[in-house]
Design a protein around this motif. Structure first.
Motif, PDB file in Angstrom:
ATOM      1  N   LEU A 182      62.760  12.753  17.578  1.00 58.86           N
ATOM      2  CA  LEU A 182      63.082  13.234  16.330  1.00 58.86           C
ATOM      3  C   LEU A 182      64.670  13.540  16.024  1.00 58.86           C
ATOM      4  N   ASN A 183      65.042  14.322  17.127  1.00 63.41           N
ATOM      5  CA  ASN A 183      66.425  14.513  16.577  1.00 63.41           C
ATOM      6  C   ASN A 183      67.465  13.298  16.791  1.00 63.41           C
ATOM      7  N   GLN A 184      67.020  12.213  16.886  1.00 66.24           N
ATOM      8  CA  GLN A 184      68.151  11.013  17.074  1.00 66.24           C
ATOM      9  C   GLN A 184      67.890  10.303  15.847  1.00 66.24           C
ATOM     10  N   VAL A 185      66.808  10.275  14.740  1.00 67.13           N
ATOM     11  CA  VAL A 185      67.105   9.796  13.675  1.00 67.13           C
ATOM     12  C   VAL A 185      66.684  10.442  12.522  1.00 67.13           C
ATOM     13  N   ASP A 186      66.721   9.893  11.276  1.00 71.74           N
ATOM     14  CA  ASP A 186      66.683  10.807  10.186  1.00 71.74           C
ATOM     15  C   ASP A 186      65.209  11.327   9.648  1.00 71.74           C
ATOM     16  N   LEU A 187      64.271  10.464   9.860  1.00 73.48           N
ATOM     17  CA  LEU A 187      63.003  10.768   9.596  1.00 73.48           C
ATOM     18  C   LEU A 187      61.892   9.933  10.674  1.00 73.48           C
ATOM     19  N   ALA A 188      60.911  10.535  11.109  1.00 73.31           N
ATOM     20  CA  ALA A 188      59.887   9.943  11.830  1.00 73.31           C
ATOM     21  C   ALA A 188      58.568  10.032  11.338  1.00 73.31           C
ATOM     22  N   LEU A 189      57.848   9.096  11.509  1.00 71.49           N
ATOM     23  CA  LEU A 189      56.407   9.033  10.953  1.00 71.49           C
ATOM     24  C   LEU A 189      55.540   9.164  12.383  1.00 71.49           C
ATOM     25  N   ILE A 190      54.887  10.259  12.342  1.00 70.77           N
ATOM     26  CA  ILE A 190      54.236  10.602  13.642  1.00 70.77           C
ATOM     27  C   ILE A 190      52.674  10.976  13.503  1.00 70.77           C
ATOM     28  N   ASN A 191      52.209  10.368  14.367  1.00 70.62           N
ATOM     29  CA  ASN A 191      50.672  10.507  14.263  1.00 70.62           C
ATOM     30  C   ASN A 191      50.464  12.216  14.475  1.00 70.62           C
ATOM     31  N   THR A 192      49.462  12.777  13.813  1.00 68.72           N
ATOM     32  CA  THR A 192      49.166  14.322  14.185  1.00 68.72           C
ATOM     33  C   THR A 192      48.932  14.567  15.274  1.00 68.72           C
ATOM     34  N   ASN A 193      48.241  13.974  16.406  1.00 65.39           N
ATOM     35  CA  ASN A 193      47.985  14.304  17.637  1.00 65.39           C
ATOM     36  C   ASN A 193      49.113  14.576  18.244  1.00 65.39           C
ATOM     37  N   TYR A 194      50.120  13.835  18.074  1.00 60.41           N
ATOM     38  CA  TYR A 194      51.358  13.835  18.779  1.00 60.41           C
ATOM     39  C   TYR A 194      52.281  14.768  18.512  1.00 60.41           C
ATOM     40  N   ALA A 195      52.339  15.034  16.822  1.00 58.47           N
ATOM     41  CA  ALA A 195      52.838  16.062  16.234  1.00 58.47           C
ATOM     42  C   ALA A 195      52.371  17.580  16.773  1.00 58.47           C
ATOM     43  N   LEU A 196      51.163  17.697  16.740  1.00 58.15           N
ATOM     44  CA  LEU A 196      50.822  18.863  17.394  1.00 58.15           C
ATOM     45  C   LEU A 196      50.964  19.261  19.010  1.00 58.15           C
ATOM     46  N   GLU A 197      51.007  18.305  19.810  1.00 53.57           N
ATOM     47  CA  GLU A 197      51.435  18.473  21.149  1.00 53.57           C
ATOM     48  C   GLU A 197      52.981  18.865  20.968  1.00 53.57           C
ATOM     49  N   ALA A 198      53.779  18.582  20.312  1.00 52.32           N
ATOM     50  CA  ALA A 198      55.124  18.564  20.147  1.00 52.32           C
ATOM     51  C   ALA A 198      55.556  19.980  19.361  1.00 52.32           C
ATOM     52  N   GLY A 199      54.191  20.660  19.159  1.00 54.25           N
ATOM     53  CA  GLY A 199      54.734  22.008  18.506  1.00 54.25           C
ATOM     54  C   GLY A 199      54.892  22.084  16.944  1.00 54.25           C
ATOM     55  N   LEU A 200      54.686  20.961  16.299  1.00 58.34           N
ATOM     56  CA  LEU A 200      54.794  20.746  14.949  1.00 58.34           C
ATOM     57  C   LEU A 200      53.692  21.054  14.055  1.00 58.34           C
ATOM     58  N   ASN A 201      53.831  21.715  13.055  1.00 55.26           N
ATOM     59  CA  ASN A 201      52.803  22.137  12.352  1.00 55.26           C
ATOM     60  C   ASN A 201      52.740  21.198  11.083  1.00 55.26           C
ATOM     61  N   PRO A 202      51.669  20.147  11.013  1.00 58.69           N
ATOM     62  CA  PRO A 202      51.537  19.179   9.922  1.00 58.69           C
ATOM     63  C   PRO A 202      51.745  19.757   8.356  1.00 58.69           C
ATOM     64  N   SER A 203      51.061  20.864   8.414  1.00 55.80           N
ATOM     65  CA  SER A 203      50.779  21.376   7.025  1.00 55.80           C
ATOM     66  C   SER A 203      51.968  22.102   6.398  1.00 55.80           C
ATOM     67  N   GLU A 204      52.925  22.429   7.450  1.00 60.39           N
ATOM     68  CA  GLU A 204      54.242  23.051   7.265  1.00 60.39           C
ATOM     69  C   GLU A 204      55.480  22.419   7.266  1.00 60.39           C
ATOM     70  N   ASP A 205      55.523  21.410   8.380  1.00 60.40           N
ATOM     71  CA  ASP A 205      56.674  20.713   8.783  1.00 60.40           C
ATOM     72  C   ASP A 205      56.696  19.442   8.019  1.00 60.40           C
ATOM     73  N   ALA A 206      55.777  18.674   7.835  1.00 61.48           N
ATOM     74  CA  ALA A 206      55.856  17.366   7.524  1.00 61.48           C
ATOM     75  C   ALA A 206      56.381  17.571   6.007  1.00 61.48           C
ATOM     76  N   LEU A 207      57.362  16.478   5.688  1.00 61.58           N
ATOM     77  CA  LEU A 207      57.855  16.531   4.436  1.00 61.58           C
ATOM     78  C   LEU A 207      57.128  15.523   3.460  1.00 61.58           C
ATOM     79  N   VAL A 208      56.343  14.938   3.893  1.00 61.83           N
ATOM     80  CA  VAL A 208      55.257  14.213   3.049  1.00 61.83           C
ATOM     81  C   VAL A 208      54.028  13.894   4.100  1.00 61.83           C
ATOM     82  N   ILE A 209      52.824  14.034   3.810  1.00 57.20           N
ATOM     83  CA  ILE A 209      51.752  14.018   4.706  1.00 57.20           C
ATOM     84  C   ILE A 209      50.544  13.189   3.711  1.00 57.20           C
ATOM     85  N   GLU A 210      49.513  12.517   4.452  1.00 60.19           N
ATOM     86  CA  GLU A 210      48.449  12.161   3.859  1.00 60.19           C
ATOM     87  C   GLU A 210      47.589  13.258   3.202  1.00 60.19           C
ATOM     88  N   GLY A 211      46.747  12.837   2.239  1.00 62.62           N
ATOM     89  CA  GLY A 211      45.813  13.774   1.601  1.00 62.62           C
ATOM     90  C   GLY A 211      44.686  13.642   2.444  1.00 62.62           C
TER      91      GLY A 211
END
Length: 260
Positions: A182-211
């Protein structure tokens, strides 16, 4: 033998008999939230005579291969478009048992706080499998960053982009690696299961997210020969219980949405 010893012996026999009669069901799953949901329903299934054996995988290929080769009974990690593509590409015949939840797909960045800040020529990482890569591109299209030749193609690749006003530079990488780069690119599109494992909060950290209307419902998958077995149906019912619905809502706070 006195009465006390007799009762102890009978209890031991009963316990052994119950354990021996329990039907084992092995399920391959990615860690979050799939394995967590399976572990949650394990006690309820044990009470119904099903011993659930959860094996954790961190990729999107082996769980299907393991089930197809009858090394595992089922898997829980994917959505229907991915399963369809896998069956077509690998010649397998895996089938859906039931849908359980949606993990809204999101775009993340460690360099910008809004998609408006995305510069010309920015590097954008997306999953390299056809269905999740296409899913990423559809989300970027919805955000107004690109236009696809076929605006509804779920297996679109960067070659299917008709209009790319910011000349974004797309990198197709294995889905599991995206949080790590993530820190090597400007934007990454990440599946939520992998985002959660990495400590990301999709509802707060995603710049755009599916409904919540996302068609990518995560499914329990098996083979035609065992999908209707009593143990498999007990698992399917357990995963669609009110208890699981409450667990999903409380634990994942919108990052995972029940689909039942």
């Amino acid at each position: 033998m006195n009465l006390k010893k007799t009762l102890v012996a009978l209890a031991a026999v009963a316990t052994f008999s119950t354990a021996a009669s329990a039907e084992q069901l092995s399920v391959a799953a990615t860690p979050v939230p799939h394995a967590e949901l399976l572990e949650f329903v394990k006690p309820a299934l044990a009470e119904q005579g099903v011993e659930l054996d959860v094996k954790v995988f961190t990729d999107y290929v082996q769980p299907n291969i393991q089930v197809d080769q009858k090394r595992m009974d089922a898997n829980f990690f994917q959505h229907q478009p991915y399963l369809d593509e896998f069956n077509d590409g690998r010649g397998t015949n895996l089938v859906t048992v039931t849908g359980v939840h949606v993990e809204p797909f999101g775009a993340y960045s460690s360099k910008i706080e809004s998609l408006d800040e995305l510069k010309e020529g920015a590097v954008v990482a997306i999953p390299n499998d056809p269905t999740n890569g296409g899913r990423a591109l559809l989300l970027l299209q919805k955000a107004g960053l690109i236009t696809l030749k076929d605006e509804s193609k779920i297996t679109a690749t960067p070659r299917d982009i008709a209009d790319n006003p910011k000349d974004l530079d797309f990198k197709e990488l294995e889905a599991a690696t995206l949080p790590r780069i993530l820190n090597q690119v400007d934007l990454a599109l990440i599946n939520t299961n992998y985002a959660l494992e990495a400590g990301l909060n999709p509802s707060e950290d995603a710049l755009v997210i599916e409904g919540s209307e996302s068609p990518y419902v995560n499914i329990l998958v098996a083979r035609p020969d065992n999908k209707d077995s009593e143990a498999m149906q007990k698992l399917a019912n357990a995963l669609k219980s009110d208890a699981v619905k409450d667990f999903i809502k409380e634990k994942y706070e919108g990052a995972v949405v029940p689909a039942f």
